[in-house]
Design an enzyme around this catalytic site. Structure first.
Site, PDB file in Angstrom:
ATOM      1  N   ASP A 125       0.829  -1.187  -0.365  1.00 57.92           N
ATOM      2  CA  ASP A 125      -0.084  -0.058   0.293  1.00 57.92           C
ATOM      3  C   ASP A 125       0.348   1.239  -0.166  1.00 57.92           C
ATOM      4  OD1 ASP A 125      -1.741   2.194   0.464  1.00 57.92           O
ATOM      5  OD2 ASP A 125      -2.578   1.163   1.917  1.00 57.92           O
TER       6      ASP A 125
ATOM      7  N   VAL B 180      -5.942   4.130  -5.648  1.00 60.03           N
ATOM      8  CA  VAL B 180      -5.127   4.427  -5.449  1.00 60.03           C
ATOM      9  C   VAL B 180      -5.331   6.074  -5.148  1.00 60.03           C
ATOM     10  CG1 VAL B 180      -2.159   5.435  -5.485  1.00 60.03           C
ATOM     11  CG2 VAL B 180      -3.009   3.638  -6.492  1.00 60.03           C
ATOM     12  N   ASP B 181      -5.945   6.678  -5.489  1.00 61.34           N
ATOM     13  CA  ASP B 181      -6.249   8.160  -5.338  1.00 61.34           C
ATOM     14  C   ASP B 181      -7.075   9.024  -4.387  1.00 61.34           C
ATOM     15  OD1 ASP B 181      -6.793  10.859  -5.844  1.00 61.34           O
ATOM     16  OD2 ASP B 181      -8.424  10.505  -7.611  1.00 61.34           O
TER      17      ASP B 181
ATOM     18  N   SER C 296      -2.006   4.484 -14.470  1.00 64.05           N
ATOM     19  CA  SER C 296      -3.133   3.286 -15.054  1.00 64.05           C
ATOM     20  C   SER C 296      -3.231   2.128 -15.876  1.00 64.05           C
ATOM     21  CB  SER C 296      -2.779   3.850 -16.612  1.00 64.05           C
ATOM     22  OG  SER C 296      -2.667   5.123 -16.830  1.00 64.05           O
TER      23      SER C 296
ATOM     24  N   GLY D  23      -4.836   0.062 -12.981  1.00 64.15           N
ATOM     25  CA  GLY D  23      -6.143  -0.176 -12.254  1.00 64.15           C
ATOM     26  C   GLY D  23      -7.418   0.427 -13.235  1.00 64.15           C
TER      27      GLY D  23
ATOM     28  N   TYR E 238      -8.153   3.040 -15.372  1.00 63.87           N
ATOM     29  CA  TYR E 238      -7.762   3.031 -16.686  1.00 63.87           C
ATOM     30  C   TYR E 238      -7.261   2.164 -17.341  1.00 63.87           C
ATOM     31  CZ  TYR E 238      -8.422   7.876 -15.255  1.00 63.87           C
ATOM     32  OH  TYR E 238      -8.970   9.461 -15.024  1.00 63.87           O
TER      33      TYR E 238
HETATM   34  N1  AR6 Z   1      -1.404   1.287  -2.963  1.00 65.54           N
HETATM   35  C1  AR6 Z   1      -0.476   1.237  -4.187  1.00 65.54           C
HETATM   36  N2  AR6 Z   1      -1.534   0.500  -5.456  1.00 65.54           N
HETATM   37  C2  AR6 Z   1      -2.049   0.574  -5.400  1.00 65.54           C
HETATM   38  C3  AR6 Z   1      -3.219   1.027  -3.849  1.00 65.54           C
HETATM   39  C4  AR6 Z   1      -2.723   1.761  -3.315  1.00 65.54           C
HETATM   40  N3  AR6 Z   1      -3.037   1.589  -1.923  1.00 65.54           N
HETATM   41  N4  AR6 Z   1      -4.283   1.092  -4.292  1.00 65.54           N
HETATM   42  C5  AR6 Z   1      -4.693   0.189  -5.788  1.00 65.54           C
HETATM   43  N5  AR6 Z   1      -3.355   0.026  -6.110  1.00 65.54           N
HETATM   44  P1  AR6 Z   1      -5.847   3.028  -9.839  1.00 65.54           P
HETATM   45  P2  AR6 Z   1      -5.439   4.460 -12.369  1.00 65.54           P
HETATM   46  C6  AR6 Z   1      -2.663   0.173  -7.640  1.00 65.54           C
HETATM   47  O1  AR6 Z   1      -6.794   2.167 -10.195  1.00 65.54           O
HETATM   48  O2  AR6 Z   1      -5.654   3.101 -13.327  1.00 65.54           O
HETATM   49  C7  AR6 Z   1      -9.114   6.928  -9.720  1.00 65.54           C
HETATM   50  O3  AR6 Z   1     -10.395   6.648  -9.042  1.00 65.54           O
HETATM   51  C8  AR6 Z   1      -4.133  -1.261  -8.308  1.00 65.54           C
HETATM   52  O4  AR6 Z   1      -3.788  -1.871  -8.338  1.00 65.54           O
HETATM   53  O5  AR6 Z   1      -5.716   3.333  -8.966  1.00 65.54           O
HETATM   54  O6  AR6 Z   1      -4.489   5.760 -12.683  1.00 65.54           O
HETATM   55  C9  AR6 Z   1      -8.666   8.444 -10.224  1.00 65.54           C
HETATM   56  O7  AR6 Z   1      -9.185   9.384  -9.651  1.00 65.54           O
HETATM   57  C10 AR6 Z   1      -3.578  -0.525 -10.144  1.00 65.54           C
HETATM   58  O8  AR6 Z   1      -2.312  -1.318  -9.985  1.00 65.54           O
HETATM   59  O9  AR6 Z   1      -5.395   4.056 -10.643  1.00 65.54           O
HETATM   60  C11 AR6 Z   1      -9.062   8.024 -11.660  1.00 65.54           C
HETATM   61  O10 AR6 Z   1     -10.153   8.381 -12.035  1.00 65.54           O
HETATM   62  C12 AR6 Z   1      -2.969   0.913  -9.617  1.00 65.54           C
HETATM   63  O11 AR6 Z   1      -2.421   1.142  -8.488  1.00 65.54           O
HETATM   64  C13 AR6 Z   1      -8.652   7.000 -11.950  1.00 65.54           C
HETATM   65  O12 AR6 Z   1      -8.744   5.769 -10.373  1.00 65.54           O
HETATM   66  C14 AR6 Z   1      -3.406   2.000 -10.190  1.00 65.54           C
HETATM   67  O13 AR6 Z   1      -5.025   1.479 -10.716  1.00 65.54           O
HETATM   68  C15 AR6 Z   1      -7.188   6.434 -12.452  1.00 65.54           C
HETATM   69  O14 AR6 Z   1      -6.906   4.993 -12.638  1.00 65.54           O
END
Ligand code: AR6
Length: 173
Positions: free
Chosen positions: A9, A32-33, A121, A123, A125
């Site tokens: 995390d 993550v956001d 991107s 997750g 995206y």
């Molecule tokens: N720590 C590390 N990695 C994580 C965590 C964490 N706590 N939580 C999820 N991941 P994503 P995106 C991983 O969806 O694809 C949001 O709504 C996850 O498994 O967080 O860039 C934003 O506001 C994946 O491998 O980001 C945007 O609208 C990676 O982090 C949109 O999502 C990225 O997943 C951005 O989507």
């Protein structure tokens, strides 16, 4: 530059800066956001709203990066960047690379010596993890000379076993 992998995390990582895979509104979301805003507390959102009211009235463009406080997180700064949504029919790799490059430059600008990246991107995206990890590692290696002397440590934070395997494969390559 020391580059390593620390699965888990990203909100628990105590690098100087952690990167947020944000969206252009900068006002929060899932993945993550959501985790960063939840654990970091309302100070981060306040700083993001301030950015929207000043530098980015139309939102943060895809590929750009901007630093704010990290609120209650162990890190000192959150560097928000907006990854591209994956599209099969259009190659947006340059925008994903820009996220890593601009986040590193933003880290150097604030004086962060260490920075942690999630798989931007890959997750919500929809970017395929192996390709996301390749772009991440290649871009960090290519940008390292530009931030030399400031950013000494880069940590990739894959979330889950397949993400970890993808990053390990790239770093071992
Ligand atoms: N720590 C590390 N990695 C994580 C965590 C964490 N706590 N939580 C999820 N991941 P994503 P995106 C991983 O969806 O694809 C949001 O709504 C996850 O498994 O967080 O860039 C934003 O506001 C994946 O491998 O980001 C945007 O609208 C990676 O982090 C949109 O999502 C990225 O997943 C951005 O989507």
């Amino acid at each position: 530059m020391d580059i390593r992998i620390e699965p888990g995390d990203i909100t628990q990582i105590d690098t100087d800066a952690v990167v947020n895979a944000a969206n252009s509104t900068l006002l929060g979301g899932g993945g993550v956001d959501g985790a960063i805003h939840r654990r970091g507390g309302p100070e981060i959102l306040t700083a993001c709203k301030e950015l929207r009211a000043t530098a980015y009235p139309d939102g943060l463009p895809t590929g750009q990066a901007v630093a704010t406080t990290a609120g209650k997180l162990p890190a000192r700064w959150v560097i928000h960047t907006v990854g591209p949504v994956f599209a099969k029919k259009e190659d947006r790799s340059h925008l994903l690379a820009a996220c890593y490059r601009n986040a590193l430059l933003a880290a150097a600008e604030v004086g962060a010596e260490s920075i942690a990246f999630p798989a931007i991107s890959a997750g919500i995206y929809g970017w395929p993890m192996d390709d996301a990890a390749r772009i991440a590692v290649e871009t960090v290696l290519a940008t390292a000379p530009q931030v030399e002397g400031t950013v000494r440590e880069v940590v990739f934070v894959p979330f889950g076993a397949s993400a970890e395997a993808a990053f390990r494969a790239q770093l071992d390559a």
